[in-house]
Design a protein around this motif. Structure first.
Motif, PDB file in Angstrom:
ATOM      1  N   PRO B 141       0.827  -1.111  -0.097  1.00 32.30           N
ATOM      2  CA  PRO B 141       0.020   0.158  -0.144  1.00 32.30           C
ATOM      3  C   PRO B 141       0.781   1.194  -0.016  1.00 32.30           C
ATOM      4  N   LYS B 142       0.159   2.501  -0.390  1.00 37.56           N
ATOM      5  CA  LYS B 142       0.998   3.808  -0.472  1.00 37.56           C
ATOM      6  C   LYS B 142       1.633   4.199   0.805  1.00 37.56           C
ATOM      7  N   ASN B 143       1.063   3.827   2.030  1.00 36.88           N
ATOM      8  CA  ASN B 143       1.474   4.393   3.393  1.00 36.88           C
ATOM      9  C   ASN B 143       2.697   3.303   3.632  1.00 36.88           C
ATOM     10  N   GLN B 144       3.162   2.316   2.999  1.00 35.04           N
ATOM     11  CA  GLN B 144       4.202   1.260   3.081  1.00 35.04           C
ATOM     12  C   GLN B 144       5.000   1.378   1.904  1.00 35.04           C
ATOM     13  N   ARG B 145       5.359   2.378   1.396  1.00 34.86           N
ATOM     14  CA  ARG B 145       5.971   2.419   0.093  1.00 34.86           C
ATOM     15  C   ARG B 145       7.430   1.925   0.127  1.00 34.86           C
ATOM     16  N   GLU B 146       7.865   1.985   1.408  1.00 28.10           N
ATOM     17  CA  GLU B 146       9.282   1.500   1.774  1.00 28.10           C
ATOM     18  C   GLU B 146       9.227   0.063   1.306  1.00 28.10           C
ATOM     19  N   ARG B 148       7.598  -1.493  -1.207  1.00 25.67           N
ATOM     20  CA  ARG B 148       7.467  -1.649  -2.605  1.00 25.67           C
ATOM     21  C   ARG B 148       8.679  -2.158  -3.256  1.00 25.67           C
ATOM     22  N   ASP B 183      10.967   8.535  -6.980  1.00 27.52           N
ATOM     23  CA  ASP B 183       9.695   9.204  -6.272  1.00 27.52           C
ATOM     24  C   ASP B 183       8.725   9.756  -7.060  1.00 27.52           C
ATOM     25  N   ARG B 186       5.642   5.634 -11.130  1.00 31.26           N
ATOM     26  CA  ARG B 186       4.673   4.549 -10.683  1.00 31.26           C
ATOM     27  C   ARG B 186       4.771   3.489 -11.586  1.00 31.26           C
ATOM     28  N   ASP B 246      -2.148   6.837  -7.605  1.00 31.32           N
ATOM     29  CA  ASP B 246      -1.121   6.272  -6.669  1.00 31.32           C
ATOM     30  C   ASP B 246      -0.196   7.661  -6.406  1.00 31.32           C
TER      31      ASP B 246
END
Lengths: 332, 332
Positions: B141-146, B148, B183, B186, B246
């Motif tokens: 999810p986006k709030n766990q980009r680290e 990805r 950054d 996507r 996203d």
């Protein structure tokens, strides 16, 4: 069922062309005939270079339109010839009253349509001369070379013909250089798995797992031998033993080697194959002047590869070294 | 049985490297570590750009070594990380006392080995800073980009970081540009058929005929949804609806779009897919500044594709426009 990304199979060529034009705006542009694509910014006063063929062989054919290769291309349906009108319109799109060289592959549909286009062109005051690629050793015996099909050797023919025209060669000189290129070129293909025409939905031929087909054509045309799947080293030996003696390439010859994937074979395997081919060629004291390895001329999602070798002389060496800038071949 | 051209599956990477070096003599050269390849003629006094990753993703990773992209690459086994020593030796091969930028993808093996290499490098007086690509929207999810993973966006990161170093940027400037690139990027992937590790001989996952997997990873990591195989238009909509919101990409944004095949999907289908993607992006009043379509980052013979979008600012626009000359990306 073949797993494809498409909308309507009957519309795949038009949609592909649309996507291609949008992507490569810096290299190509549309013409009035939606099955003809031309290069952007064609230099003035040169011989026009055209080609054409069925779709499904990407980067061939449209991927070789651009700087110092083809000036325009006639696009056919998947695995089928462009129309005579498309070949004619390709010629008209690039004619600068210096004549047009049509460099294409030896398939009956293409032969018929190019001949018709040449006749129609004469009436419109355009001179088209042609060179017919017939580099596929496996497709007919050496004493019937006129029956052999054109395969990946066409790329080297376009490279040489395009470079000669860019140098300012006249029509006869361009035709002579392209003819010399293809006369000095031999190819062979191996198939490891079949492909499926999008509109058909099932393969039109079969290669059983554990087997391979030596000498297969670019549309799955039958080869010389169906045998068990060999190692890369053995495959390289078989390919070399077909290609080298046919020309024949001899000690101290300087050559270009082109190994193309047929679509679905991972590129890493092509390098493994080339690694073996290079060793065998060296053993024969033949000198590799330049090598191309990659997906240069494919057959949809067929697995397999082709080997193409071209003998160089001083003229061909200069022409192969000339820079090129197309979707399929970019060279400094 | 997978139909492959190889000798010993355990030797495929070494043989591939050997074939690669023979083919691209003008671009790359060997180093003392046989799992490290470096660019030829690296300009003096610049920040070194290195990367590394598993094999089987050709052109990634070794295909992006060359002019104005990566200076050296650490090569791993198929789908597995290079060693820490290979990352270290890549850094040593290109260090010119200006520091080294290691631009790589977010996978646990690569993370561990790069961290070890950085520690070892410090002891040898070499400064390595890193940027970790995490462009794959579907992988967390986006709030766990680290969390990805890095996928085809890595190519744009290498393009930007390599260009910044070629411009004479110092290490912090190169790192900042590469970080900004990723950054602003996507990606999402779709899988239509699985792939098989050469040493395993059978697929490690399955996609049933008639089905597809949205959000699949570059090694077949599970995606977000398994659904029936859609049309190109529907697939484009699904991909766009994952990628665009996203970031989010907005009206009047200028972007780079990269559509890469996963290996066995015919290139003509990638153009059909891009044709739909382009229409959808236009509808959103987002401006496509540049597009790349082709097999840029593959997964052996997987069928499917990835969509990558990067938002540009003035700096990134200049850097993306800089010429590059590598096996995988040649740009004037």
């Amino acid at each position: 069922m073949v797993q494809r990304i498409l909308n309507d199979p009957d519309n795949i060529v038009d949609e592909m062309i649309s996507g291609f034009l949008k992507t490569h705006k810096d290299i190509v542009e549309a013409t009035e005939n939606n099955r003809v694509i031309k290069a952007k910014n064609i230099p003035k006063d040169k011989v026009g270079i055209i080609t054409g063929g069925g779709s499904g062989h990407k980067p061939a054919f449209i991927g070789y339109v651009g700087k110092n290769m083809c000036d325009a291309v006639a696009v056919g349906e998947v695995f089928s010839s462009p129309t005579a009108m498309a070949f004619l319109d390709a010629a008209k799109a690039v004619d600068q009253k210096k004549g047009v060289a049509c460099l294409y592959g030896n398939y009956s549909g293409d032969n018929m349509n190019v001949k018709m286009a040449i006749k129609m062109a004469i009436k419109q005051g355009i001179t088209i001369k042609s060179v017919i690629a017939n580099d596929d050793v496996a497709s007919a015996p050496k004493n019937q070379r006129e029956k052999r099909r054109g395969v990946a050797g066409e790329i080297l023919m376009w490279k040489i013909g395009g470079a000669k025209a860019a140098q300012g060669g006249n029509l006869d000189e361009v035709i002579a250089a392209a003819q010399k290129a293809i006369d000095s070129t031999r190819s062979v293909g191996i198939g490891l798995s079949p492909c499926t025409l999008p509109a058909a939905g099932h393969p039109n031929f079969e290669i059983k797992p554990g087997m391979m087909e030596m000498g297969i054509g670019h549309h799955g045309e039958p080869g010389m031998e169906i045998c068990s799947l060999k190692t890369a080293k053995e495959i390289a030996e078989k390919m070399i033993n077909i290609v080298i003696p046919d020309y024949p390439f001899k000690e101290q010859d300087e050559v270009v080697v082109l190994v193309s994937g047929l679509g679905a074979t991972p590129v890493m395997e092509l390098y493994v194959l080339y690694n073996e081919i290079e060793k065998l060629i060296k053993t024969k004291n033949i000198i590799i002047y330049k090598a191309y390895v990659g997906n240069y001329f494919t057959s949809l999602e067929m697995k397999g590869a082709t080997l193409t070798i071209m003998k160089l002389d001083q003229e061909l060496k200069k022409l192969i070294d000339m820079p090129a800038y197309t979707m399929g071949l970019k060279q400094k």
